[in-house]
Scaffold this active site. Sequence first.
Site, PDB file in Angstrom:
ATOM      1  N   HIS A 118       5.941  61.850  -2.031  1.00 59.06           N
ATOM      2  CA  HIS A 118       4.952  62.930  -2.000  1.00 59.06           C
ATOM      3  C   HIS A 118       4.988  63.686  -0.677  1.00 59.06           C
ATOM      4  CE1 HIS A 118       3.600  61.062  -5.595  1.00 59.06           C
ATOM      5  NE2 HIS A 118       3.198  59.967  -4.976  1.00 59.06           N
ATOM      6  N   HIS A 166       3.591  61.681 -10.543  1.00 58.13           N
ATOM      7  CA  HIS A 166       4.656  60.694 -10.740  1.00 58.13           C
ATOM      8  C   HIS A 166       5.302  60.926 -12.094  1.00 58.13           C
ATOM      9  CE1 HIS A 166       1.335  58.830  -8.445  1.00 58.13           C
ATOM     10  NE2 HIS A 166       2.303  58.497  -7.620  1.00 58.13           N
TER      11      HIS A 166
END
Lengths: 331, 331, 195, 195
Positions: free
Chosen positions: A58, A220
């Site tokens: 991330h 995700h």
Amino acid sequence: MKKILNDPKDVVSEMVDGLVRAYPQYLTQLPDTTAMVRSDQASMVGKVGLVSGGGSGHEPSHAGFVGKGMLSAAVAGQVFTSPTPDQIYAAIKAVDQGKGVFLIIKNYSGDVMNFDMAKDMAELDDIDVKSVVVDDDIAVEDSLYTQGRRGVAGTVLMHKVLGAAADQGASLDELDRLAHAVLPQIKTIAVALSAATVPEVGKPGFELADDEIEYGVGIHSEPGYRREKIKPSKALVAELLGKLDESGHLDSQHQYAVLVNGMGATPLMEQYVFSHDLLDALAEKGIKPAFMKVGNYMTSIEMAGISLTLFDLTDAKWLDYLNYPVETIAW
Amino acid sequence: MKKILNDPKDVVSEMVDGLVRAYPQYLTQLPDTTAMVRSDQASMVGKVGLVSGGGSGHEPSHAGFVGKGMLSAAVAGQVFTSPTPDQIYAAIKAVDQGKGVFLIIKNYSGDVMNFDMAKDMAELDDIDVKSVVVDDDIAVEDSLYTQGRRGVAGTVLMHKVLGAAADQGASLDELDRLAHAVLPQIKTIAVALSAATVPEVGKPGFELADDEIEYGVGIHSEPGYRREKIKPSKALVAELLGKLDESGHLDSQHQYAVLVNGMGATPLMEQYVFSHDLLDALAEKGIKPAFMKVGNYMTSIEMAGISLTLFDLTDAKWLDYLNYPVETIAW
Amino acid sequence: MLTTTQTIAWLNNFADKIETNKAYLNDLDTPIGDGDHGSNMVRGLTAVKATLADKSNADLTTVFKATALALISKVGGAAGPLYGTAFLEMAKASKDGVTDLGILLATALAGLKKRGGAATGDKTLVDVWRPVLTAVHADRLTSTVIKTAVERTKPMVAKKGRASYLGDRSIGHLDPGAVSSGYLFTALLETVVQS
Amino acid sequence: MLTTTQTIAWLNNFADKIETNKAYLNDLDTPIGDGDHGSNMVRGLTAVKATLADKSNADLTTVFKATALALISKVGGAAGPLYGTAFLEMAKASKDGVTDLGILLATALAGLKKRGGAATGDKTLVDVWRPVLTAVHADRLTSTVIKTAVERTKPMVAKKGRASYLGDRSIGHLDPGAVSSGYLFTALLETVVQS
Ligand SMILES: Nc1ncnc2c1ncn2[C@@H]1O[C@H](COP(=O)(O)OP(=O)(O)O)[C@@H](O)[C@H]1O
Ligand SMILES: Nc1ncnc2c1ncn2[C@@H]1O[C@H](COP(=O)(O)OP(=O)(O)O)[C@@H](O)[C@H]1O
Ligand SMILES: [Mg+2]
Ligand SMILES: [Mg+2]
Ligand SMILES: [Mg+2]
Ligand SMILES: [Mg+2]
């Protein structure tokens, strides 16, 4: 899978190493961990520590937000996998200044459980620990019986607000109250044009055709709520803003902070065009953001897409927190 | 082509509109142009104006570097196309404070000619204009008979150094000397994993197979010097650093600033892994960067790849300029 | 009465099964999760194998505790704290003198449910642990019991973990954690129960 | 003697050819440039057409100047200042009373070479302008002259513009700017020279 990597198994340790060596003025790695604490120790003295973290993939979250005025430490798990309790515990211990430590957790089973175990461990050392579980992704309907909503890009705004308050000397209890007041006011929704490939997996989390997009995906590659043919930016804005409006009426009397977040592979060019359409659509509702940011803040490796976060500034002080100066790599 | 856009013809005007409305504290658009000047007028008073620009598609360059301590204005051309003289001229006029204006141009026929025409126009208004043509891309061999090297990511470091000096009151002549002293010390080389797609063209500038990379590509999909199978990050670092070493011996007695620049679609994860290998390789040569930055600074829309810039800090003051505080969107 | 030798054999066998099925577990985790359950478990079990290499003379508590710490510090994600807690609870119970497999597993399951908050039918590894535990208590653990329990997660709607974000679309997929727990108990069957 | 009417017809015809061949010019610019020469030129010629719509009663200087400003402010890239300078020079010359096509083009070419620094054989539009100018002076401009000049850029090694980054690999490709200048002179042939 075409990536600039060595052995996929080493991606997190190499990434953390590259990051802390490139930015020693901001980050110091705790030995034998992937926990990174603020190098500017002096700026933490006498203040509550703020620890965030989660799976890797991330970037610039979360280490990019470590620094004066924002996080005290960030813990990097394996790609898309929560960090382990021992690492989180190490970060908590490293940043505690006797005023307690506040954890910012994203609402995934793994993150919640690992951070909870770390909290248990820290409490055995008599460190006061409180936490907030961010769940801003309105794509998933909340329900008592399920895991609830996911934590996504809105987490960055939570870091910012709490970081400013902590830097100004807020106590652990005050931060806890602030976090839980802010929590329901942050809402996010995303659209994906392509999925991310976890290096160790080697293929994308899902496949979208050359002309397909998916609304509501998570960070995700969690599936979203609808798949359809690609539409003009204006139409994407209408869809995402419509969802946000449904989930909590947008009110021209309110002040909003806006985060247009690139998911990784989507260039700023597209993010700015999206922002143009967004600002037009908001203006039609009589809303002009009091604060806005556009860029890659909470990515999903090389996923293409954008997430839109609206933060209803029901307390005027929150805007000051957002504008409060920080020294970080990525804010 | 799958992009978040409306009509490809409108991409630049919509992008500029989104950008200036998202960041009014930094940028003000000159009416009927795609020139963006610094909103903080007060910070420019009594100083030499600094104007940069070029084709769009390199975001956050160049508008992301407009602000106190860095650029006074940036002019955005069509995608991968130099802005026109009238727009550059408008920016020059808007930022001139009677101390002259300095132009930072990248070495492309189009940019050089359009900026030259703008300079001619400004000089008719008795505005003193000087300029530097950045040509840091060592992939192309320099020669008297050709266009010479391209200007790429190193331009961002040129912005930073000149911006700091201008903010500290350097005169137009001083800036000119500084720019030309810095110029030969900045060198860049890139590797691409995929090409960019210009919205109005609709297909990538070149095609690379699923396992192919190309060394030495430019920021507009200009072809490079070699194509081969993808290699581990460590090997890419060895290739790029080898080229930089060839073009000007790396010396452990020198201080270097390093810019690892993502080309658009390459996630920070890969950039940090690359940085890890780079720092190892430099350490083997006895070099520890005095300054380093990793991220997307001079992109090529959604091209995947990385460029590596080394800046030989032959004057100690240059490091101070790099560390000088700025208020911009993207530095 | 569970011995150190049995437990080490059990866990090594489990580790082998996880290694063999890494890709399969990742694949199961792809449509209803994030595609990493196999990689996560391999990371943990490799560490378990390593830590158990010199524990053949250790007591049961040490074996369980070392296993728990390896899992907790290496697996991450949801599976790490869950499997880790299970073995930590067994370490605690064995420290209190418990060596009965049924009681040990019951303690583990209690901890696991507390940690994750999942109930039976939520399409998690709990849906394998629960029926296996019943069978162990009745001295009737067979590979059929395990397989059936694993298979039963297929039609369930996930209520916990990443798969829960899918709602009804989680139907028709095996739960990856249930499958890995299936390997845990098949290994148990091969090394402890049948021996 | 070049008239306003002829010039407007010439430029409108040129604009049509550019529009028709936009994709082709982009394609030519892809292997040895950045794929935008067609788009750039269309943007400019659309503006030229618009500005010429009300110039039928204007003098030649006004027509050339309006054309130059439209090209300069709309094309961008390398082609904008080059074509723009060419027409600006013709505007200046016509203001000084020149109306002879050969002299006008010679002035334009001089400006164009000064602006871009390209010599003959550098694989640029200069390689079309040069032989066309010679033919105009000899009163022998034909479509063959133009085509030959354009084709001759194919084996050349580019020394200026983006194609120069390719070195020897620029061999075997037509120069996009040469091709667009080919349209300019074919349009001239169709509207001015043959009439
Ligand atoms: N709250 C929970 N309670 C019990 N089991 C859970 C819970 N959340 C997840 N699981 C189990 O964990 C498995 C996923 O593990 P894994 O993929 O390793 O972690 P992550 O979901 O963090 O990637 C699921 O298949 C499920 O069996
Ligand atoms: N320095 C120069 N002198 C003369 N012509 C040039 C020069 N540089 C480029 N050109 C011409 O410009 C053409 C490319 O124009 P265009 O694609 O519109 O601009 P850009 O290269 O900026 O994208 C080339 O094909 C060539 O004919
Ligand atoms: Mg995971
Ligand atoms: Mg161009
Ligand atoms: Mg998983
Ligand atoms: Mg071009």
